[in-house]
Write a protein that holds these residues in place. Structure first.
Motif, PDB file in Angstrom:
ATOM      1  N   ILE A   1       0.818  -1.211   0.000  1.00 19.43           N
ATOM      2  CA  ILE A   1       0.000   0.000   0.000  1.00 19.43           C
ATOM      3  C   ILE A   1       0.850   1.258   0.000  1.00 19.43           C
ATOM      4  N   PHE A   2       2.164   1.104   0.147  1.00 19.42           N
ATOM      5  CA  PHE A   2       3.067   2.257   0.069  1.00 19.42           C
ATOM      6  C   PHE A   2       4.223   1.911  -0.851  1.00 19.42           C
ATOM      7  N   GLN A   3       4.807   2.957  -1.446  1.00 22.12           N
ATOM      8  CA  GLN A   3       5.974   2.764  -2.293  1.00 22.12           C
ATOM      9  C   GLN A   3       7.054   3.742  -1.867  1.00 22.12           C
ATOM     10  N   VAL A   4       8.288   3.255  -1.833  1.00 21.00           N
ATOM     11  CA  VAL A   4       9.425   4.115  -1.535  1.00 21.00           C
ATOM     12  C   VAL A   4      10.154   4.348  -2.844  1.00 21.00           C
ATOM     13  N   GLY A   5      10.236   5.611  -3.263  1.00 20.88           N
ATOM     14  CA  GLY A   5      10.875   5.938  -4.534  1.00 20.88           C
ATOM     15  C   GLY A   5      12.182   6.660  -4.325  1.00 20.88           C
ATOM     16  N   LYS A   6      12.526   7.518  -5.283  1.00 20.94           N
ATOM     17  CA  LYS A   6      13.839   8.173  -5.212  1.00 20.94           C
ATOM     18  C   LYS A   6      13.939   9.153  -4.051  1.00 20.94           C
ATOM     19  N   GLY A   7      12.794   9.577  -3.498  1.00 23.66           N
ATOM     20  CA  GLY A   7      12.819  10.464  -2.327  1.00 23.66           C
ATOM     21  C   GLY A   7      13.264   9.743  -1.070  1.00 23.66           C
ATOM     22  N   GLY A   8      13.254   8.411  -1.104  1.00 25.27           N
ATOM     23  CA  GLY A   8      13.651   7.635   0.065  1.00 25.27           C
ATOM     24  C   GLY A   8      12.615   7.733   1.184  1.00 25.27           C
ATOM     25  N   VAL A   9      13.071   7.553   2.420  1.00 22.78           N
ATOM     26  CA  VAL A   9      12.186   7.582   3.582  1.00 22.78           C
ATOM     27  C   VAL A   9      12.100   9.012   4.100  1.00 22.78           C
ATOM     28  N   ASN A  10      10.863   9.496   4.305  1.00 19.07           N
ATOM     29  CA  ASN A  10      10.709  10.831   4.882  1.00 19.07           C
ATOM     30  C   ASN A  10       9.647  10.817   5.984  1.00 19.07           C
ATOM     31  N   GLU A  11       9.537  11.924   6.709  1.00 23.67           N
ATOM     32  CA  GLU A  11       8.604  12.030   7.839  1.00 23.67           C
ATOM     33  C   GLU A  11       7.173  11.722   7.428  1.00 23.67           C
ATOM     34  N   ASN A  12       6.773  12.278   6.278  1.00 21.21           N
ATOM     35  CA  ASN A  12       5.407  12.108   5.791  1.00 21.21           C
ATOM     36  C   ASN A  12       5.093  10.627   5.572  1.00 21.21           C
ATOM     37  N   LEU A  13       6.020   9.919   4.939  1.00 22.23           N
ATOM     38  CA  LEU A  13       5.837   8.488   4.677  1.00 22.23           C
ATOM     39  C   LEU A  13       5.713   7.718   5.988  1.00 22.23           C
TER      40      LEU A  13
ATOM     41  N   VAL B   1       5.196  -2.785   1.967  1.00 24.07           N
ATOM     42  CA  VAL B   1       5.703  -1.573   1.329  1.00 24.07           C
ATOM     43  C   VAL B   1       6.608  -2.024   0.186  1.00 24.07           C
ATOM     44  N   SER B   2       6.403  -1.469  -0.994  1.00 24.47           N
ATOM     45  CA  SER B   2       7.286  -1.867  -2.094  1.00 24.47           C
ATOM     46  C   SER B   2       8.335  -0.782  -2.330  1.00 24.47           C
ATOM     47  N   ILE B   3       9.506  -1.220  -2.753  1.00 22.15           N
ATOM     48  CA  ILE B   3      10.604  -0.306  -3.043  1.00 22.15           C
ATOM     49  C   ILE B   3      10.724  -0.219  -4.558  1.00 22.15           C
ATOM     50  N   LEU B   4      10.597   0.990  -5.080  1.00 17.87           N
ATOM     51  CA  LEU B   4      10.650   1.181  -6.527  1.00 17.87           C
ATOM     52  C   LEU B   4      12.088   1.104  -7.046  1.00 17.87           C
ATOM     53  N   GLN B   5      12.201   0.881  -8.355  1.00 19.14           N
ATOM     54  CA  GLN B   5      13.521   0.769  -8.978  1.00 19.14           C
ATOM     55  C   GLN B   5      14.356   2.040  -8.812  1.00 19.14           C
ATOM     56  N   ASN B   6      13.680   3.188  -8.723  1.00 21.26           N
ATOM     57  CA  ASN B   6      14.428   4.447  -8.656  1.00 21.26           C
ATOM     58  C   ASN B   6      14.840   4.838  -7.231  1.00 21.26           C
TER      59      ASN B   6
ATOM     60  N   GLN C   1      11.896   1.457  12.406  1.00 18.17           N
ATOM     61  CA  GLN C   1      12.282   2.289  13.542  1.00 18.17           C
ATOM     62  C   GLN C   1      11.394   3.512  13.661  1.00 18.17           C
ATOM     63  N   GLY C   2      11.184   4.193  12.543  1.00 23.91           N
ATOM     64  CA  GLY C   2      10.399   5.410  12.537  1.00 23.91           C
ATOM     65  C   GLY C   2       8.963   5.187  12.975  1.00 23.91           C
ATOM     66  N   ALA C   3       8.389   4.055  12.558  1.00 23.64           N
ATOM     67  CA  ALA C   3       6.985   3.772  12.866  1.00 23.64           C
ATOM     68  C   ALA C   3       6.839   2.944  14.142  1.00 23.64           C
ATOM     69  N   GLY C   4       7.965   2.566  14.744  1.00 21.18           N
ATOM     70  CA  GLY C   4       7.913   1.745  15.956  1.00 21.18           C
ATOM     71  C   GLY C   4       7.347   0.366  15.669  1.00 21.18           C
ATOM     72  N   ALA C   5       7.653  -0.168  14.479  1.00 16.36           N
ATOM     73  CA  ALA C   5       7.085  -1.449  14.058  1.00 16.36           C
ATOM     74  C   ALA C   5       8.162  -2.524  13.991  1.00 16.36           C
ATOM     75  N   HIS C   6       7.733  -3.743  13.730  1.00 18.58           N
ATOM     76  CA  HIS C   6       8.657  -4.857  13.547  1.00 18.58           C
ATOM     77  C   HIS C   6       8.833  -5.117  12.062  1.00 18.58           C
ATOM     78  N   LYS C   7      10.082  -5.329  11.663  1.00 15.44           N
ATOM     79  CA  LYS C   7      10.356  -5.711  10.278  1.00 15.44           C
ATOM     80  C   LYS C   7      10.200  -7.226  10.234  1.00 15.44           C
ATOM     81  N   VAL C   8       9.167  -7.695   9.536  1.00 11.41           N
ATOM     82  CA  VAL C   8       8.917  -9.132   9.473  1.00 11.41           C
ATOM     83  C   VAL C   8       9.807  -9.778   8.428  1.00 11.41           C
TER      84      VAL C   8
END
Length: 97
Positions: free
Chosen positions: A21-33, A49-54, A68-75
């Motif tokens: 439901i989310f994509q990480v693009g060339k902007g990388g990880v930011n506060e809004n995401l 979360v999918s990571i785009l080619q760019n 870390q940012g969301a206080g979640a577990h990386k499964v």
């Protein structure tokens, strides 16, 4: 709290049918995401979360930053997809083994 191997296997099975439901693009990880991911985790508990080619950052680094940012577990990080889990405070639906 860390997830056990058994819990991770259970969550991977639960996440199998989910679509990212989310994509990480060339902007990388930011506060809004991170804020949006926190809100989605509160409602769904388990998201992809999918990571785009760019996206030029390392996918494992992106996964760590998001978790870390969301206080979640990386499964799991599989291919260009990250699975994150965070127990919901108000809408708990997933019972871990």
């Amino acid at each position: 709290m860390t997830l056990t191997g058994k819990q991770k296997r259970f969550l991977r099975a639960e996440a199998h049918h989910l679509k990212p439901i989310f994509q990480v693009g060339k902007g990388g990880v930011n506060e809004n995401l991170i804020t949006q991911i926190e809100e989605a985790l509160e409602v769904r508990e388990l998201i992809k979360v999918s990571i785009l080619q760019n996206c030029f950052e390392d996918k494992h680094q992106v996964a760590d930053e998001l978790a870390q940012g969301a206080g979640a577990h990386k499964v799991q990080v599989i291919g260009n997809t990250i699975i994150l889990y965070k127990e919901s405070e108000n809408q708990k639906s997933i019972e871990l083994p």
